[in-house]
Design a protein around this motif. Structure first.
Motif, PDB file in Angstrom:
ATOM      1  N   GLN A 117       6.248   3.286  -1.130  1.00 18.33           N
ATOM      2  CA  GLN A 117       7.140   4.449  -1.083  1.00 18.33           C
ATOM      3  C   GLN A 117       8.457   4.077  -0.384  1.00 18.33           C
ATOM      4  OE1 GLN A 117       5.068   7.647   0.730  1.00 18.33           O
ATOM      5  NE2 GLN A 117       6.360   9.218  -0.176  1.00 18.33           N
ATOM      6  N   HIS A 126       1.389   8.379  -6.522  1.00 21.53           N
ATOM      7  CA  HIS A 126      -0.018   8.177  -6.807  1.00 21.53           C
ATOM      8  C   HIS A 126      -0.369   8.505  -8.237  1.00 21.53           C
ATOM      9  CE1 HIS A 126      -1.971   6.764  -3.139  1.00 21.53           C
ATOM     10  NE2 HIS A 126      -0.892   7.259  -2.561  1.00 21.53           N
ATOM     11  N   LYS A 136      -6.453   1.032   4.568  1.00 22.59           N
ATOM     12  CA  LYS A 136      -5.376   1.043   3.580  1.00 22.59           C
ATOM     13  C   LYS A 136      -5.935   0.580   2.249  1.00 22.59           C
ATOM     14  CE  LYS A 136      -1.990  -0.224   7.045  1.00 22.59           C
ATOM     15  NZ  LYS A 136      -1.379  -1.362   7.718  1.00 22.59           N
ATOM     16  N   ARG A 137      -5.281   1.005   1.197  1.00 20.40           N
ATOM     17  CA  ARG A 137      -5.646   0.474  -0.114  1.00 20.40           C
ATOM     18  C   ARG A 137      -4.486  -0.401  -0.570  1.00 20.40           C
ATOM     19  NH1 ARG A 137      -8.736   2.371  -4.792  1.00 20.40           N
ATOM     20  NH2 ARG A 137      -9.186   4.360  -3.846  1.00 20.40           N
ATOM     21  N   TYR A 192       0.863  -1.183   0.000  1.00 20.83           N
ATOM     22  CA  TYR A 192       0.000   0.000   0.000  1.00 20.83           C
ATOM     23  C   TYR A 192       0.899   1.233   0.000  1.00 20.83           C
ATOM     24  CZ  TYR A 192       0.731   0.425   5.072  1.00 20.83           C
ATOM     25  OH  TYR A 192       1.270   0.580   6.313  1.00 20.83           O
ATOM     26  N   GLY A 193       0.257   2.413  -0.102  1.00 20.20           N
ATOM     27  CA  GLY A 193       0.996   3.665  -0.313  1.00 20.20           C
ATOM     28  C   GLY A 193       2.346   3.762   0.366  1.00 20.20           C
ATOM     29  N   ILE A 194       2.321   3.689   1.698  1.00 19.89           N
ATOM     30  CA  ILE A 194       3.545   3.965   2.435  1.00 19.89           C
ATOM     31  C   ILE A 194       4.607   2.902   2.202  1.00 19.89           C
ATOM     32  CG2 ILE A 194       4.490   4.128   4.759  1.00 19.89           C
ATOM     33  CD1 ILE A 194       2.579   6.023   5.363  1.00 19.89           C
ATOM     34  N   ARG A 233       4.750  11.510  -2.534  1.00 23.54           N
ATOM     35  CA  ARG A 233       3.488  10.776  -2.533  1.00 23.54           C
ATOM     36  C   ARG A 233       2.686  11.081  -3.784  1.00 23.54           C
ATOM     37  NH1 ARG A 233       2.430  11.287   2.415  1.00 23.54           N
ATOM     38  NH2 ARG A 233       3.045   9.168   2.874  1.00 23.54           N
TER      39      ARG A 233
END
Lengths: 891, 110
Positions: free
Chosen positions: B30, B47, B75-76, B25-27, B43
């Motif tokens: 990253q 995205h 979360k995605r 997921y995002g974090i 970010r």
């Protein structure tokens, strides 16, 4: 991963911002991600860093893909674009109408911008110093036996220390003393002086001045720069002027300063400051220490501290106090120090303070008041021009209403709301105003430098200027509302059925307002023309008015500023007088237009001392009165002077003018010759009486003035020429001058130019007024042109029918011009009394003025009628001449 | 083919998702990119890439796992779709092909 207990609060506004812009389907995980990051960072880097990062994250995430449709007003935007399209099509379709509207508005906007710029410049005077709001100049008002003798800023140097002692609220004070008549300045390098220049903006100041006027030092120590009496501070421009463009900072270099104040000779440069602001009442190029001036023995004698009153005093107040509080403490200060003398002379001297920010436009000093009026005048003119332009817009729009009524009717029939119709016309107004503003800004851009030339300032359009921006903004956004709201309501109020039936009289039923507006426009135009005319007449009058002395043939040569031998002067005089074209040569300590030498008090010998009145004294040599062809009405001029006497002034006596006779009750000119005068304590016989002459500009009345004798003076040389071979003569004189007065650049003028220089401000006012009057008239005529063009178009059929039936062209022209001529006549009727009052008001400033005669009104009225008639008939004739078949063929 | 072209950064993102397997997921993406490539990715940039990949159908996502740390938000999680895997394969094979075609000599650094 951290436990659930570690939960910190992210910055509120950033969070809200994210929520506002982020697409809903992205929001949950993004905000979650950011917040997770935030919590981690909070524990690892601390609160500040985490919060900054959070905010940055939010801001950096503001990207097209993440941003939702922010404005829900999609419908309005599309309406706006449709309305805009209609508006632009309409503008393109009616080119003449659009042209008149846009150019008229652009003129108005340009005028407003230019005026705003000028006004902002005038209002900015003396506001740029750090302590501007706390700086005051001390003024003194004199009353003689209860009669106000005027206010001026001249005080004795004793007041400097006295005032700070009297009022502890005065934080700093600095006496200043101008370098009257200027000085000759040259750079000295290895004891060799370079080319000298004449400088006028030198000023003696006390060290406190540096701090008070927040002088910005490029080099040198501001704390000590004026401590040494032989130090000098120069501005950047002076540095560049004397030391070249690329010179290093000249600290410690020597300037030679030669003139009539303070010590002459070498001064060491102790500081270089950034140029003193242009928008200040003080003009400063070179600062000299007051301590140097005070070395002069004339300031050491008893009573000098209050007797020598050619100083000015500036004070800086502490922030906690007010002007009034301090004024109360110092107003009676003269009583304390020179009370006895004042009582003897039955006079009263009152001190007051005036903020330096007011000195430029609202000065209390006698003779300087009223500068603010011309500012008001200009603002009014700017507003008028804009209003004229807006009226054009309103008139043309409502005139066109009939034509567009069908469009409105159809729209309404299709279900358009009144609101939507209004919106449509406001959109149209918006586009018009936008184009006009762009054009107006462009015109202002071209115009400002020209305006700057008139008043001798460098002006250019500054789009970063707040006032300009606000003005442009309101032209684009408020202008359309002001100009467009009335037409929009008129249009939207049409009844659907009427407009669809094609009732052409819809628009004309609103005629009264349009007529009123046209009248208003022409009232303003007439006022402007009358104003322009009066200003130019008055200026002509002053220029051509006999001043009582010869002006055309006299060449004025400024005397040398440096000390010169009497022999050199004599040699120069003899050489010059020997020239064939020179009729006579006079020297004097002042000349007409350059003020008097000495303002003092005088009373008739034998009268009571309390009858003292101010009088002005000028010293002239024996040739002066014949050279200027001043007429003696009694007694003798100074042709047979006594040069050897204990007091040359008394031995030769005084020559007075007619105004003196009257003011001091001296009887007839012949009787006066037997009288004596007491001038500042010295008794003096009257030698002669001259006819009144205008020593000063015609703004002021002729006041009592006295000539006294001097053998010669090196201040001004007046050389009368026979006006043959003038150029050669002047170059010969320049040669003699350079030879006899080395180191002095020659400066010469013809007397009439020099004297008329006093009307510079009036001339500038005239020119500015003139240009804006042209603006106003052009704008008004554009409107009239548009209106007639339009009504002609509407009545094309009527004219066609009339022509077919045999009407003459002249008859048709008359028929359709008549309406507007009546309006203009009404406008004139209103404008005449208004202009009478304004003319009278403006002329108050002049002691010698043109009489207000019918001519002043008839000429503007006739002129305006003429212009309007051309505008109207141009259109009517065009239509009247057209082939009637063309207009009748349709339908 | 326009639309299925895989940019360099997008490729890295896809690979990273694969590397992270269940936990992408995002974090984490990253962080993983930062760790492996030394690139600090903002970010927004990430995205943008994820949105593009999603549009092309290379990744899919589902919600799951809300924690208090995230302010209670879910979360995605991202997965690479088969289409995405194909695209990766294709990109790799194009490269391999190119690599194999380079004469050995040219590769030696002079």
């Amino acid at each position: 991963m951290k436990g659930a207990s570690q939960n910190y609060i992210p910055p509120k506004y950033a969070k809200r911002f994210l929520k506002w812009y982020c697409k809903p389907d992205l929001y949950e995980d993004i905000s979650g991600d950011i917040e997770e990051d935030f919590n981690q960072r909070y524990t690892s880097h601390g609160s500040r860093s985490a919060r900054v990062k959070y905010t940055l994250d939010v801001i950096r995430f503001f990207r097209p893909f993440a941003v939702r449709k922010l404005f829900k007003t999609q419908i309005n935007i599309s309406m706006f674009s449709i309305n805009s399209r209609i508006a632009l099509r309409n503008l393109g379709k009616h080119k003449l109408y659009s042209f008149i509207n846009i150019s008229g508005l652009a003129l108005g906007i340009a005028a407003c911008l230019v005026i705003a710029h000028y006004v902002a410049f005038q209002l900015s005077f003396d506001t740029s110093f750090q302590h501007s709001d706390k700086l005051y100049r001390v003024h003194m008002t004199r009353h003689q036996s209860g009669v106000n003798q005027g206010t001026d800023p001249n005080v004795g140097f004793g007041l400097g220390p006295a005032i700070t002692e009297a009022a502890p609220e005065i934080e700093k004070a600095s006496l200043i003393h101008f370098y009257y008549d200027g000085a000759i300045v040259s750079k000295v390098k290895d004891s060799i002086a370079s080319t000298p220049f004449q400088e006028t903006d030198l000023i003696f100041v006390e060290p406190a001045f540096i701090d008070m006027f927040s002088l910005e030092f490029l080099s040198g120590n501001p704390k000590t720069a004026l401590d040494n009496p032989n130090s000098v501070i120069i501005t950047e421009s002076i540095w560049r002027k004397y030391f070249g463009e690329n010179a290093s900072l000249p600290l410690g270099e020597i300037l030679n300063i030669d003139g009539s104040w303070g010590e002459r000779g070498a001064f060491t440069i102790s500081g270089v400051i950034a140029d003193f602001p242009d928008n200040s009442h003080l003009a400063v190029d070179i600062l000299l220490p007051m301590s140097n001036l005070m070395k002069d023995s004339q300031y050491k004698s008893d009573g000098a501290a209050w007797g020598w009153s050619n100083f000015e005093l500036y004070v800086q107040l502490i922030p906690q106090t007010t002007e009034g509080l301090v004024e109360e403490k110092v107003s009676g200060l003269m009583q304390k120090y020179v009370g006895e003398e004042m009582e003897q002379n039955s006079e009263e001297r009152v001190l007051s303070l005036q903020s330096i920010q007011d000195l430029h436009l609202r000065s209390d000093v006698t003779g300087e008041e009223g500068a603010m009026n011309s500012i008001y005048f200009l603002v009014l003119i700017g507003a008028f021009i804009l209003v004229i332009a807006w009226i054009n817009f309103i008139n043309l729009s409502t005139a066109k209403a009939a034509e567009r009524s069908r469009e409105v009717g159809v729209k309404k029939a299709m279900g358009a709301l009144k609101k939507q119709i209004i919106q449509q016309f406001l959109t149209e107004s918006f586009w018009l105003n936008l184009f006009a503003t762009i054009l107006g800004v462009f015109v202002a851009f071209l115009l400002l430098p020209k305006m700057g030339n008139i008043i001798g300032e460098e002006f250019k359009l500054d789009l970063t200027n707040q006032v300009t921006l606000i003005l442009i903004g309101s032209m684009i956004f408020i202008g359309p509302l002001l100009a467009g709201i009335y037409p929009a309501f008129v249009m939207s109020a049409f009844k659907t059925t009427d407009s669809l039936k094609g009732n052409k009289n819809l628009g004309t039923s609103k005629v009264p307002l349009r007529k009123v507006l046209v009248v208003f426009q022409f009232v303003i135009s007439t006022l402007m023309i009358a104003g322009t005319y009066v200003v130019s007449e008055q200026l002509d009058y002053m220029r051509n008015q006999s001043t009582g002395f010869e002006m055309e043939k006299i060449l004025i040569v400024q005397g040398p500023r440096t000390r010169v031998q009497f022999e050199s002067f004599q040699k120069f005089r003899n050489e010059t007088s020997a020239l064939a074209a020179v009729e006579s040569f006079a020297s004097s300590r002042s000349i007409p237009g350059a003020g008097y030498n000495w303002g003092t008090e005088m009373y008739k010998f034998g009268a009571d001392k309390s009858s003292r009145k101010s009088v002005s004294v000028t010293w002239v040599d024996s040739e002066f009165i014949p050279t200027y062809e001043l007429e003696m009405i009694a007694g003798r001029d100074f042709s047979d002077p006594i040069n050897e006497a204990e007091d040359v002034n008394v031995a030769n006596g005084a020559i007075i003018n007619e105004a003196t006779l009257e003011a001091y009750n001296l009887g007839t000119p012949e009787e006066a010759l037997g009288e004596k005068l007491v001038i500042s304590g010295t008794t003096m016989p009257i030698r002669g009486v001259t006819k009144d002459h205008n020593w000063k500009s015609l703004h002021s009345k002729i006041t009592p003035s006295v000539f006294m004798y001097t053998v010669a003076s090196k201040d001004y040389f007046s050389i009368k020429l026979n006006m043959q071979n003038t150029e050669e003569t002047i170059s010969a004189i320049s040669g003699f001058y350079a030879e006899n007065f080395p180191g002095n650049p020659i400066e010469y003028h013809f007397m009439n130019d020099f004297f008329n220089e006093q009307y510079k401000a009036d001339r500038e006012f005239g020119q500015i007024f003139n240009s804006f009057a042209v603006f106003a008239i052009v704008a008004a005529c554009l409107g009239l042109f548009g209106l007639t063009a339009f009504s002609m178009l509407q009545k094309a059929k009527e004219i066609g029918i009339r022509k077919v039936l045999g009407a003459k062209m002249s008859h048709i022209t008359y028929l359709f011009s008549k309406n507007y001529l009546v309006l203009i006549l009404v406008a004139n009727g209103l404008a005449i009394p208004l202009s009478y009052f304004s003319i009278e008001y403006w002329l108050q400033d002049f002691a010698y003025k043109i009489p207000i005669t019918a001519k002043l009104f008839i000429i503007p009225v006739v002129l305006l009628m003429f212009i309007a008639l051309i505008t109207i008939t141009f259109q009517t004739i065009k239509v009247a001449r057209s082939n009637p078949i063309k207009s009748l063929r349709a339908e | 083919m326009k639309g299925t072209y895989l940019g360099e950064f997008q490729e890295i993102v896809l690979l990273t998702i694969l590397v992270l397997d269940e936990n992408a997921y995002g974090i984490t993406i990253q962080d993983e990119i930062a760790k492996r490539t030394g690139r600090e990715v903002s970010r927004g940039a990430l995205h943008t890439a994820l949105t593009r990949l999603n549009e092309k159908g290379f990744i899919s996502s589902e919600y799951g796992g809300a924690t208090a740390e995230r302010g209670g938000r879910r979360k995605r999680y991202y997965q690479v779709t088969n289409l995405g895997k194909n695209a990766l394969q294709e990109a790799k094979s194009v490269r391999d092909d190119l690599w194999n075609s380079v004469p050995k000599v040219t590769l030696q650094r002079s």
